[in-house]
Design a protein around this motif. Sequence first.
Motif, PDB file in Angstrom:
ATOM      1  N   GLY A 117       0.804  -1.207   0.000  1.00 32.62           N
ATOM      2  CA  GLY A 117       0.000   0.000   0.000  1.00 32.62           C
ATOM      3  C   GLY A 117       0.841   1.263   0.000  1.00 32.62           C
ATOM      4  O   GLY A 117       0.319   2.360  -0.188  1.00 32.62           O
ATOM      5  N   GLU A 118       2.160   1.107   0.190  1.00 33.71           N
ATOM      6  CA  GLU A 118       3.089   2.242   0.176  1.00 33.71           C
ATOM      7  C   GLU A 118       3.808   2.379  -1.168  1.00 33.71           C
ATOM      8  O   GLU A 118       4.680   3.236  -1.332  1.00 33.71           O
ATOM      9  CB  GLU A 118       4.125   2.079   1.292  1.00 33.71           C
ATOM     10  CG  GLU A 118       3.508   2.027   2.685  1.00 33.71           C
ATOM     11  CD  GLU A 118       4.523   1.699   3.770  1.00 33.71           C
ATOM     12  OE1 GLU A 118       5.696   1.409   3.425  1.00 33.71           O
ATOM     13  OE2 GLU A 118       4.156   1.722   4.954  1.00 33.71           O
ATOM     14  N   LEU A 119       3.454   1.527  -2.136  1.00 34.28           N
ATOM     15  CA  LEU A 119       4.080   1.641  -3.458  1.00 34.28           C
ATOM     16  C   LEU A 119       3.894   3.044  -4.010  1.00 34.28           C
ATOM     17  O   LEU A 119       2.811   3.623  -3.919  1.00 34.28           O
ATOM     18  CB  LEU A 119       3.460   0.630  -4.420  1.00 34.28           C
ATOM     19  CG  LEU A 119       4.069  -0.768  -4.463  1.00 34.28           C
ATOM     20  CD1 LEU A 119       3.130  -1.725  -5.177  1.00 34.28           C
ATOM     21  CD2 LEU A 119       5.432  -0.744  -5.150  1.00 34.28           C
ATOM     22  N   CYS A 120       4.944   3.589  -4.615  1.00 37.48           N
ATOM     23  CA  CYS A 120       4.878   4.947  -5.149  1.00 37.48           C
ATOM     24  C   CYS A 120       5.567   5.000  -6.506  1.00 37.48           C
ATOM     25  O   CYS A 120       6.181   4.020  -6.957  1.00 37.48           O
ATOM     26  CB  CYS A 120       5.512   5.935  -4.181  1.00 37.48           C
ATOM     27  SG  CYS A 120       7.284   5.638  -3.904  1.00 37.48           S
ATOM     28  N   ALA A 121       5.490   6.157  -7.132  1.00 35.89           N
ATOM     29  CA  ALA A 121       6.077   6.319  -8.456  1.00 35.89           C
ATOM     30  C   ALA A 121       7.577   6.039  -8.442  1.00 35.89           C
ATOM     31  O   ALA A 121       8.132   5.506  -9.411  1.00 35.89           O
ATOM     32  CB  ALA A 121       5.800   7.722  -8.979  1.00 35.89           C
ATOM     33  N   ALA A 122       8.251   6.376  -7.342  1.00 35.06           N
ATOM     34  CA  ALA A 122       9.691   6.137  -7.263  1.00 35.06           C
ATOM     35  C   ALA A 122      10.020   4.647  -7.317  1.00 35.06           C
ATOM     36  O   ALA A 122      11.025   4.241  -7.914  1.00 35.06           O
ATOM     37  CB  ALA A 122      10.255   6.758  -5.981  1.00 35.06           C
ATOM     38  N   ASP A 123       9.182   3.817  -6.701  1.00 33.11           N
ATOM     39  CA  ASP A 123       9.387   2.370  -6.775  1.00 33.11           C
ATOM     40  C   ASP A 123       9.272   1.888  -8.218  1.00 33.11           C
ATOM     41  O   ASP A 123      10.023   1.014  -8.663  1.00 33.11           O
ATOM     42  CB  ASP A 123       8.334   1.634  -5.930  1.00 33.11           C
ATOM     43  CG  ASP A 123       8.473   1.897  -4.446  1.00 33.11           C
ATOM     44  OD1 ASP A 123       9.584   1.729  -3.926  1.00 33.11           O
ATOM     45  OD2 ASP A 123       7.473   2.275  -3.826  1.00 33.11           O
ATOM     46  N   VAL A 124       8.310   2.452  -8.943  1.00 30.18           N
ATOM     47  CA  VAL A 124       8.107   2.054 -10.332  1.00 30.18           C
ATOM     48  C   VAL A 124       9.271   2.531 -11.188  1.00 30.18           C
ATOM     49  O   VAL A 124       9.771   1.798 -12.051  1.00 30.18           O
ATOM     50  CB  VAL A 124       6.766   2.598 -10.856  1.00 30.18           C
ATOM     51  CG1 VAL A 124       6.500   2.102 -12.266  1.00 30.18           C
ATOM     52  CG2 VAL A 124       5.627   2.179  -9.931  1.00 30.18           C
ATOM     53  N   PRO A 144      -1.515   2.054  -4.717  1.00 32.26           N
ATOM     54  CA  PRO A 144      -1.921   3.437  -4.998  1.00 32.26           C
ATOM     55  C   PRO A 144      -1.990   3.753  -6.490  1.00 32.26           C
ATOM     56  O   PRO A 144      -1.198   3.264  -7.298  1.00 32.26           O
ATOM     57  CB  PRO A 144      -0.833   4.259  -4.298  1.00 32.26           C
ATOM     58  CG  PRO A 144      -0.400   3.391  -3.152  1.00 32.26           C
ATOM     59  CD  PRO A 144      -0.434   1.995  -3.700  1.00 32.26           C
ATOM     60  N   VAL A 145      -2.946   4.616  -6.842  1.00 34.82           N
ATOM     61  CA  VAL A 145      -3.178   4.970  -8.238  1.00 34.82           C
ATOM     62  C   VAL A 145      -1.942   5.613  -8.868  1.00 34.82           C
ATOM     63  O   VAL A 145      -1.632   5.371 -10.045  1.00 34.82           O
ATOM     64  CB  VAL A 145      -4.387   5.926  -8.350  1.00 34.82           C
ATOM     65  CG1 VAL A 145      -4.531   6.457  -9.770  1.00 34.82           C
ATOM     66  CG2 VAL A 145      -5.659   5.219  -7.926  1.00 34.82           C
TER      67      VAL A 145
END
Length: 311
Positions: A117-124, A144-145
């Motif tokens: 649930g803490e995934l963010c654009a930086a992870d991607v 997250p969207v």
Amino acid sequence: MSREGAVAILGIFVADLAFRAGRLPAVGETILGSGFGIGPGGKGSNQSVAAARSGAAVSFISRIGRDTFADIALKTWTAEGITPRVTQVDTPTGAAFIYVHETRGDNAIIVVPGAAGELCAADVDAAADAIRDSRVFATQLEQPVDAARRGLEIARSAGVITVFNPAPAGTFDDVLFGLSDYVVPNESEAEALTGIAVSDLDGARRAGDALIAKGAGTALITLGERGALFHRKGCSIHVPPFRAGAVVETTGAGDAFVGGFAAALARGADPVEAAIFGSATAAISVTRVGTAPAMPHRAEIEALLRDQRAS
């Protein structure tokens, strides 16, 4: 450069805690169940297993914790030949409560994404090479969207085929539809996203038109026991259902469909044929207990396709 047969999937892993009973208890009530199981789950991870067993080379992008549930995740991906592009954090790995009706096999689910649930654009961005090197990229909405959007943006800019499974259906900017070559909701998700009841094929086609109007390239609406609808401008095809045996559990059917569809696209299948392959994948999965463990292998799916065509 994208590799034929390669699929990158962004999503969550959770431990599935499945309870079988004749009904859900009322608030304040305790009932006895007839079965319990724990295993790997989460839409993204389930789709990764389905795609890998369908013959794809899969990279999975996510976050997990440093706990027993994370150990289940890592063991699962190793066994299935999935390349994990995951960050391990101190937040606990997520879990899902799954109620399964003991005779009908239908379900109700509560998901807590936990670390994912803490995934963010930086992870991607950190896993962007896995997306660019794939033929197909798929994502959902349990994380997250913003993370889903970033994955779709990277894939689109690299010319990678994009598959967006808007599940669970929620509020998000329509720009995600415009980044998606294929939007793959089920009946209830299509209705939630468009306000159009999907009670029959005509309703599915109207919902498909609405999704295309929002920017989607193709609407691929799964219809449970009625199969699926492949719908784009100038083309609307009913993908018939397959019968692979008695229905035991429907929990992972949508993930089986998406994973099988993505794998077929990645090896160059015609999109309608890929949807038929996804439908056969889902049909086998519902004859088995569990989510990821229920996913069939490519040889089983192709055998079902041969049998259906011969009959």
